[in-house]
Design a protein around this motif. Structure first.
Motif, PDB file in Angstrom:
ATOM      1  N   ILE A 516      37.625  61.387   3.800  1.00  0.00           N
ATOM      2  CA  ILE A 516      36.155  61.472   3.936  1.00  0.00           C
ATOM      3  C   ILE A 516      35.628  60.035   3.946  1.00  0.00           C
ATOM      4  N   LEU A 518      32.924  58.468   4.723  1.00  0.00           N
ATOM      5  CA  LEU A 518      31.555  58.086   4.380  1.00  0.00           C
ATOM      6  C   LEU A 518      31.139  58.541   2.988  1.00  0.00           C
ATOM      7  N   ARG A 519      32.034  59.136   2.240  1.00  0.00           N
ATOM      8  CA  ARG A 519      31.667  59.584   0.900  1.00  0.00           C
ATOM      9  C   ARG A 519      31.531  58.382  -0.036  1.00  0.00           C
ATOM     10  N   ARG A 687      24.082  60.475   5.818  1.00  0.00           N
ATOM     11  CA  ARG A 687      25.051  61.560   5.633  1.00  0.00           C
ATOM     12  C   ARG A 687      24.553  62.533   4.569  1.00  0.00           C
ATOM     13  N   PHE A 720      25.501  64.362  12.038  1.00  0.00           N
ATOM     14  CA  PHE A 720      26.948  64.202  11.873  1.00  0.00           C
ATOM     15  C   PHE A 720      27.578  63.594  13.127  1.00  0.00           C
ATOM     16  N   LEU A 723      26.913  59.958  13.188  1.00  0.00           N
ATOM     17  CA  LEU A 723      27.716  59.267  12.179  1.00  0.00           C
ATOM     18  C   LEU A 723      29.216  59.314  12.482  1.00  0.00           C
ATOM     19  N   ASP A 725      31.103  61.758  12.123  1.00  0.00           N
ATOM     20  CA  ASP A 725      31.724  62.512  11.034  1.00  0.00           C
ATOM     21  C   ASP A 725      32.196  63.851  11.609  1.00  0.00           C
ATOM     22  N   SER A 726      33.415  63.866  12.154  1.00  0.00           N
ATOM     23  CA  SER A 726      33.911  65.061  12.836  1.00  0.00           C
ATOM     24  C   SER A 726      34.053  66.266  11.913  1.00  0.00           C
ATOM     25  N   GLY A 728      32.350  66.934   9.226  1.00  0.00           N
ATOM     26  CA  GLY A 728      30.990  67.396   8.943  1.00  0.00           C
ATOM     27  C   GLY A 728      30.403  68.153  10.121  1.00  0.00           C
ATOM     28  N   GLU A 729      30.648  67.655  11.322  1.00  0.00           N
ATOM     29  CA  GLU A 729      30.175  68.334  12.530  1.00  0.00           C
ATOM     30  C   GLU A 729      30.815  69.710  12.665  1.00  0.00           C
ATOM     31  N   SER A 763      41.878  68.138  10.080  1.00  0.00           N
ATOM     32  CA  SER A 763      41.123  67.602   8.947  1.00  0.00           C
ATOM     33  C   SER A 763      41.970  67.431   7.697  1.00  0.00           C
TER      34      SER A 763
END
Length: 821
Positions: A516, A518-519, A687, A720, A723, A725-726, A728-729, A763
């Motif tokens: 992750i 961007l966490r 995010r 998402f 960003l 962020d696959s 999340g998308e 993922s």
């Protein structure tokens, strides 16, 4: 069965001269070309008659010819000059045995050989001298003892094996493997190495097999203890060869003085024979090589605490012997102490062999202590061994047999650096480990650590249990720890343990920033983790490492907490978030975070406490334990507010919304989500904004406000995408598909789910992957396209690995589909 002596082939005629021997050898070489034994059977009769004076009769087998051919081939290989090969015989050795007269042809040939010999003697190969001595001395024995020809007073069949072990137990699989290797390819194979730690039963296995397969060795069995680990050091190969040669009928005065010649003579004598050879407790491949018989019909079994890779590269087959399983260990105990004692205390018996780790020597020692105290219960013996630090010392019998002493022999052979690694790895928190953490243990590079680990594996002081995976046998680990207690200072051992824990924490952080990216985190090492080059090729690889090391990461938490290293403890628990979020493992999740919360409280760190209570509350929430989830999360909000940690506060508010929604309070849930959304927008965390928009959209879906839900979810998806962020998308696409499914727009739902599926497959999260598959199953079922069963089956297979409430729902869904389908 007695071995046929040379005297059985000879007559009472005068013995041959060395000149005649050389002449006949030359004739033989001419017929054999370059020494290949292609015409051995054809030559057997003529050579026996001419060379050994057997007349016209043809007795027995062709072993004497095979003996000659083997020696000739060895000499050809070493000298490399076939034309000078037969000029090497020293005619003075047995000159007194020359015939009084020779034919003109033989006299001329003899003079020619003598003349040529003078110029090439310094280059001659002494193998043929030894051969001539053997042939002529054999002929002498036949002449001087003609009255004994055909009697049973020849050299007896060598059978040097010690008696078979009386308490040998099980090992059926290993015995079968020895059978397979000995007859592999339709013929017996020359060399098998049985390796394993001291006390695991290598010698017993080899001896049992040779005894039980005696029919394979009609020419006898030789045995030698090579004493690799005795105080006097390994036995010299020459000493063993002399014993073997005497056993094969060579008088002591006829045995060559140097080892290479002894080895050649041994190969010559064993050519064509079906011998068994046991070389016990070998120190090295170099010690073994001169002791190998020449015939492919013979089998040599070598036992060693080392793996003897030099022999393996030459075609030896390796058997790595492991400790006994519980049933076999119980059987070994029963044979020693009696069936009634074991039957009366079955649980204690199982505990005893478990403490012995299935190591035969340990089981036998524990049994011996019980035998000499017949009134003593097995349960008391278990109590004696309960203290790990005293266990090895108690596994001894009156100073005679000691498990610890057995391991000491191997340890003393270790060079300094492998010995240091051996001691420090005993402090490793978990059972298995890899090269990276081993390097950290002694503060070296992974490349150097690989070499050190190879030494320990070769000595069977470590087991290699997989690709870059190693472990101790339980008792050997105790030995390594005891050696560390004696040889290393307490500060040195603590530093080694901390280096290993730091390695796990750093590597877990490196995995997390890939899973992750961007966490946000509060642990002090994450800033460095983001700056380092990626340690993993993608989220799936990073998750695979976290899963592989899960037991070690949890053991590290336990070790740190037990030593009062509280800051490290809560940081490791924070680093477990990605693993538990994606793979669940709820029991480990709850336990580790309870420990982490306690560590943060002891550090008086409000931010850490808030973060760990939030993560603990999430575990309760996913288990639908809403009261406990709400309690922990409300405490997280308060600790965050007290310390001014707005991001922690926002995350906890979002989680309170999830708990409220789970308890059937959607309006309250949306209120919490909006409060959290406001904080994220104020902090400029895009995010976080996307996550809260998705939460609101999911809750609006639950209450049937579909248009509003689509609006919030579409905004979240766009954020998402921006960003990159696959995951999340993909998760947002799944929730959009749920809205469209309820709206009856199944084609749009199917499009969203098909877009999400490949993203979730990469993922690293089996849970989220399973959720997409289950949704595809629901939509396919409604469309009636027949793919639903496959989707439900795949989803259930993934969900069953992690467990949780979703498993029961998927089972019920699959059962319902199969009932209607």
């Amino acid at each position: 069965m007695a071995r046929r002596a040379y005297s059985e082939y000879v007559t009472t005629d005068p013995p041959p001269s060395v000149e005649q021997v050389a002449f006949e050898l030359k004739r033989m070489r001419q017929r054999l070309g370059l020494g290949h034994p292609a015409v051995v059977l054809e030559l057997s009769g003529p050579v026996r008659r001419h060379l050994l004076g057997a007349g016209t009769s043809d007795h027995g087998d062709a072993s004497d010819v095979v003996l000659l051919v083997t020696a000739l081939r060895d000499a050809v290989e070493e000298l490399g000059d076939h034309e000078r090969l037969f000029m090497s015989v020293d005619f003075n050795l047995v000159a007194e045995h020359s015939y009084p007269t020779l034919t003109e042809r033989r006299e001329s040939l003899a003079r020619h050989i003598k003349c040529a010999m003078k110029t090439v003697r310094r280059h001659a190969d002494r193998a043929l001298e030894s051969l001539a001595v053997v042939l002529v001395s054999s002929r002498e024995r036949g002449s001087s003892s003609a009255e004994n020809v055909g009697d049973d007073e020849g050299v007896p069949l060598p059978w040097q094996l010690l008696p078979a072990p009386t308490q040998f137990t099980d090992r059926a699989g290993d015995l079968a493997e020895l059978d397979r290797l000995a007859t592999e390819g339709g013929r017996q194979r020359a060399l098998i190495v049985i390796t394993g730690p001291g006390g695991v039963g290598k010698t017993a296995l080899a001896s049992q097999w040779l005894h039980s397969r005696s029919q394979l060795f009609p020419d006898g069995v030789l045995q030698a203890d090579l004493d690799a680990f005795t105080p006097g050091g390994p036995v010299a190969a020459g000493s063993v060869l002399c014993g073997f040669l005497r056993a094969l009928g060579i008088a002591s005065e006829r045995i060559p003085a140097d080892v290479p010649e002894q080895a050649k003579l041994f190969r010559s004598l064993t050519a064509g024979k079906a011998l068994g050879v046991l070389l016990d407790d070998a120190a090295s491949a170099a010690q073994v090589r001169p002791l190998l018989p020449a015939s492919s019909a013979s089998v040599t079994v070598v036992t060693s605490r080392r793996r003897l890779g030099g022999l393996v590269t030459q075609g030896a087959r390796l058997i790595v012997l492991e400790p006994l399983g519980e049933p076999a260990a119980i059987e070994l105990l029963t044979r020693s102490v009696g069936g009634s004692r074991v039957a009366n205390e079955p649980d204690a018996a199982r505990a005893l062999v478990e403490m012995c780790g299935g190591m035969p020597i340990a089981v036998c020692v524990a049994a011996a202590r019980l035998v000499v105290q017949p009134r003593r219960s097995i349960a008391l013996a278990v109590d004696d061994l309960a203290d790990q630090r005293r266990r090895l010392a108690r596994l001894a019998v009156n100073g005679d047999v000691s498990v610890e002493a057995t391991f000491d022999l191997s340890y003393r052979e270790l060079p300094e650096q492998p010995a240091a690694l051996y001691r420090m790895l005993a402090l490793h928190p978990g059972a298995e480990f890899g090269t990276g953490v081993a390097a950290a243990a002694v503060d070296t590079t992974p490349e150097e650590a690989k070499d050190l680990l190879s030494v320990l594996v070769d000595m069977n002081m470590l087991l290699d249990v997989g690709a870059d995976r190693f472990k101790f046998h339980d008792l050997i680990r105790l030995h390594a720890r005891s050696q560390g207690d004696r040889g290393d200072s307490a500060p040195a051992r603590e530093q080694a343990a901390r280096r290993m824990l730091d390695w796990y924490l750093r590597t877990a952080m490196s995995a997390n920033v890939v899973v992750i990216p961007l966490r946000w985190h509060i642990g002090s090492g994450y800033q460095e983790a983001y700056q380092r080059p990626p340690a993993f090729g993608g989220a799936k690889e990073a998750m695979a490492w976290l899963e592989l090391e899960r037991a070690n990461l949890l053991a590290a938490v336990r070790l740190a907490a037990g030593n009062g290293w509280h800051e490290w403890t809560w940081q490791m628990c924070e680093a477990l978030w990605e693993l538990f979020l994606y793979r669940k493992h709820y029991g480990d999740w709850i336990w580790s975070h309870e420990v982490g919360v306690a560590a943060a409280v002891r550090c008086a760190d409000h931010a850490a406490e808030s973060r760990l209570r939030y993560q603990l509350g999430r575990g309760y929430l996913e288990l639908r334990r809403f009261d406990e989830a709400t309690y922990e999360t409300e405490l997280a909000v308060r600790r965050a507010q007290a310390g001014g940690h707005h991001r922690n506060e926002s995350a906890a508010l979002e989680q309170l919304g999830m708990a409220a929604n789970g308890q059937g309070q959607p309006d309250k849930a949306i209120e919490y989500f909006r409060r959290s959304l406001a904080i994220e927008r104020a902090l400029g965390i895009r995010r976080g904004v996307a996550l809260r928009l998705r939460r609101i959209g999911m809750t609006l879906t639950d209450v049937g406000r579909y248009d509003e839900a689509v609006e919030h979810l579409a905004d979240a998806r766009d954020l998402f995408v921006e960003l990159a962020d696959s995951p999340g998308e993909a998760e947002t696409l799944r929730h959009l598909a749920a809205v469209y499914t309820r709206m009856g727009r199944l084609d749009v739902a199917l499009t969203h789910l098909r877009a999400a599926l490949p993203i979730m497959a990469l993922s690293g999260s089996d849970v989220y992957h399973a959720q997409v598959l289950a949704a595809l199953g629901d939509v396919s079922d409604q469309l009636g396209d027949g793919a639903a069963r496959g989707y439900f089956r795949q989803a259930l297979d993934l969900a069953e690995y992690t467990g949780g409430p979703e498993v029961d729902r998927l089972r019920a869904r699959l059962a319902a589909y199969q009932a209607t389908g």
